[in-house]
Design a protein around this motif. Structure first.
Motif, short mmCIF file in Angstrom:
data_model
loop_
_atom_site.label_atom_id
_atom_site.label_comp_id
_atom_site.label_asym_id
_atom_site.label_seq_id
_atom_site.Cartn_x
_atom_site.Cartn_y
_atom_site.Cartn_z
N ASN A 1 0.83 -1.20 0.00
CA ASN A 1 0.00 0.00 0.00
C ASN A 1 0.86 1.25 0.00
N LEU B 1 2.16 1.75 -3.36
CA LEU B 1 1.06 2.27 -4.18
C LEU B 1 0.92 3.77 -3.98
N LEU B 2 0.93 4.19 -2.70
CA LEU B 2 0.81 5.62 -2.40
C LEU B 2 1.96 6.40 -3.02
N ARG C 1 1.53 6.68 -6.75
CA ARG C 1 0.50 7.69 -7.07
C ARG C 1 1.09 9.09 -6.95
N ARG D 1 3.21 9.82 -9.89
CA ARG D 1 2.37 10.04 -11.06
C ARG D 1 1.71 11.41 -11.00
N GLN E 1 6.32 6.10 3.34
CA GLN E 1 5.83 6.60 2.05
C GLN E 1 6.87 7.51 1.40
#
Ligand SMILES: Nc1ncnc2c1ncn2[C@@H]1O[C@H](COP(=O)(O)OP(=O)(O)O)[C@@H](O)[C@H]1O
Ligand SMILES: [Mg+2]
Lengths: 241, 401
Positions: free
Chosen positions: B4, B7-8, B11, B14, B325
């Protein structure tokens, strides 16, 4: 948390003689000067008061973002002031939902991904996350807007995305600090009706700060703050719904 | 949780593609520089080694004169044919002993002329140099014995004098003598020192002595050891033998020089390796600079995203999740940079290698090291900004701006 017994009969939220002071020495000032308060599960409480009366401070404490300088705050019987930063984060993650005056959505991030965010921290698998986020967006009437980023949405729509993000985890408490502060009256009423619906249909406890009496009308209980203490705490009778 | 977090982070990258790219540009350049330097350096090292071993394996070159310093030789008398014969007779384990004498001369065919190096040799030359004729034939025994007017030319001389025609069967003029070309050597290309090895004319040593030099001097003896025989030992034996034959007093220095090509190979390849290492190290500094670039942008990003961090914390992100993160963001960014750098480097070094006629040698090790290094740069330079983000107070962070 495990070190503390969970009292099943305890009120959802209980503040006992809570004070909060900022600064030190002669520059110190007390934002809260002894607040005691109980809120039971399922209640809809509006907190009102003049600017600087301590409304946001009490919300931050209830929201486990901050701890009292003295006194005790018990959430489901657990003394929050004894928890560390991470334990309080866990409490927010599993029990609380926040709605802010300034919406506070992640920019350049789609509505759907914004709503998904708390589910990611809860560790839900992708497909489940997507489905729940879609469902929450539908509940706030934004089915068709999942792919839009905040800058492509109106203020009212942004606040509805924020509400979807707050309720997607089905928290016990929804905390809203002036949720309609940045909206016109028509959008404000929409948002309030939505919050009321979640309170009544899903039984989510709502604690909301507002300085607009019209908005406070939606709540069943209204607490007035003045200079860091509770000036009045009233159950409203003839509420519409 | 790690998935996760990744993923964060993805993102986040991006969300700001251009900025992400600019952030990693330093890493891209750093990784590309390191790999290109090391790949090209490796190619040069291999090329140098190849060129020297193309001289002939286990080759020792004996020249008269004392070595005074790099490239400087003091005058000393030449060798004799008997010296070469004595080496062949008395030193065990030799494959060939090739005495030779050379002189720079102009060779003429028709109206073409070309100045080149003319050498008198024996048939051991071909064995010692591990070199053969490509067309025509080598000298036969009677030609060598009688000093016949025959010669073999290198590929350069063939093309300069004869163009596309074959040289074999024609007569070329060397000053006052005319000699028949009986063979053309295999092309060998440039030597390590940049000289053209194919620019030569070979003739029997006897012919050279009688018709060109006017004496029987030997300017150089090339010795090749048999497979498995230590060239160090051969070198010592040759030194002892010639020391004796040239009547050098026991305590004075030799007036001749025995060079072990293996040693020179080692020395030269070591030099290129050291150079490669140095260039790589300089390039690695640019990787470090790239890392500082990442840290700089990440710090700006943390400040810029303070409110976002506040939102994440309000939603329930724990300190280490925020830390992770930002750290993962830095690592993913720098690894992406590393990958782009690797691709650029491979394309770039392939192009440069073929432009410089250096072999392109894919060095898996340095590619892996550069990649791991770029990821490590992400960890090291991402940690500080990430910790700064994780330690933010959620209320302060939410109030930011
Ligand atoms: N971080 C802080 N540092 C110092 N003073 C603060 C801080 N937060 C709030 N205060 C003070 O505490 C009082 C109550 O603030 P707040 O709870 O935000 O009031 P409001 O009812 O307007 O939300 C105000 O006087 C405010 O200036
Ligand atoms: Mg306030």
């Amino acid at each position: 948390m495990s070190t503390q017994p969970i009292a099943l009969d305890a009120p959802l939220i209980e503040l006992i003689d809570v004070t909060k002071s900022y600064g030190a020495g002669s520059a110190s000032m007390q934002a809260l000067r002894g607040v005691s308060l109980r809120i039971n599960a399922g209640e809809f409480v509006a907190i009102m008061g003049a600017s600087g009366s301590g409304k946001s401070t009490i919300m931050n404490i209830i929201g486990c973002l901050d701890t009292p300088s003295s006194g005790s705050y018990r959430f489901k019987g657990v003394a929050v002031e004894l928890l560390d930063r991470n334990q309080r984060a866990q409490l927010r993650r599993f029990e609380l939902g926040f709605v802010f005056q300034g919406f506070n959505l992640l920019s350049r991030t789609s509505a759907l991904e914004n709503v998904e965010l708390p589910l990611i921290y809860r560790g839900l698998p992708h497909s489940e996350r997507r489905a729940l986020a879609q469902e929450a967006l539908a509940k706030v009437g934004l089915d068709g807007w999942a792919g839009h980023t905040p800058s492509e949405l109106s203020g009212g729509q942004q606040q509805r995305v924020a509400i979807a993000r707050a309720i997607v985890t089905q928290p016990s408490v929804l905390l809203a600090d002036e949720p309609t502060g940045n909206l016109d009256s028509a959008r404000s009423v929409e948002v309030m009706e939505m919050i009321t619906r979640f309170n009544q249909e899903s039984g989510i406890t709502v604690v909301m700060v507002t300085h607009e009496p019209d908005m406070a009308q939606f709540a069943r209980r209204v607490i007035h703050f003045r200079d860091g203490i509770i000036a009045s705490d009233v159950i409203q009778s003839g509420i519409t719904s | 949780m790690i998935w996760n977090t990744i993923l964060l982070a993805l993102r986040e990258i991006r969300r700001n593609v251009l900025r992400s790219f600019l952030t990693v540009l330093g890493i891209v350049i750093g990784v590309a520089a390191v790999i290109i330097m090391v790949t090209l350096g490796g190619g040069v090292t291999v090329k140098v080694g190849d060129q020297i071993s193309s001289l002939g394996s286990n080759l020792l070159i004996i020249t008269p004169g004392k070595r005074m310093g790099p490239g400087q030789v003091s005058g000393a008398g030449p060798f004799t044919l008997e010296d070469a014969a004595a080496i062949a007779r008395e030193i065990p384990g030799l494959a060939a002993v090739a005495p030779m004498s050379s002189r720079a001369m102009t060779v003429v065919f028709g109206n073409q002329n070309w100045s080149t190096m003319v050498s008198g040799i024996t048939d051991d030359y071909f064995t010692a140099r591990n070199w053969a004729v490509q067309s025509g034939r080598e000298f036969n025994a009677s030609e060598l014995r009688s000093g016949a007017a025959v010669c073999i030319v290198g590929a350069t001389v063939q093309s300069k004098l004869f163009g596309n025609q074959t040289a074999v069967g024609n007569r070329i003029r060397l000053q006052k003598i005319a000699c028949e070309v009986i063979g053309v050597m295999e092309p060998k290309g440039q030597s390590t020192m940049g000289t053209d090895q194919d620019d030569l004319v070979l003739m029997p040593l006897r012919t050279f002595g009688r018709r060109i030099a006017g004496n029987q001097d030997v300017n150089m003896i090339q010795v090749s050891a048999q497979k498995g025989v230590s060239t160090e030992k051969v070198q010592r034996d040759v030194e002892r033998l010639l020391h004796e034959r040239r009547h050098i007093p026991a305590n004075s220095e030799n007036d001749f020089n025995v060079m072990d090509m293996k040693e020179i190979t080692k020395m030269l390849t070591n030099t290129t390796k050291v150079l490669t290492g140095l260039l790589g190290a300089v390039a690695a500094v640019s990787l470090l600079v790239g890392g500082i670039g990442i840290m700089n942008i990440m710090l700006v990003s943390v400040t810029e995203r303070t409110r976002e961090i506040g939102i994440r914390m309000a939603i329930g992100a724990m300190e280490r999740e925020v830390l992770l993160q930002f750290l993962v963001e830095a690592i993913v960014l720098s690894s992406f940079g590393g990958l782009i750098g690797i691709v650029l480097a491979l394309v770039g070094s392939f192009g440069i290698a073929s432009a410089l006629h250096v072999p392109f040698i894919f060095n898996t090790q340095i590619v892996i090291i550069a990649f791991l290094f770029s990821a490590a740069v992400g960890v090291i330079f991402g940690y500080f900004p990430a910790r700064k983000a994780a330690r933010l107070d959620p209320i302060e962070a939410l109030r930011h701006e």
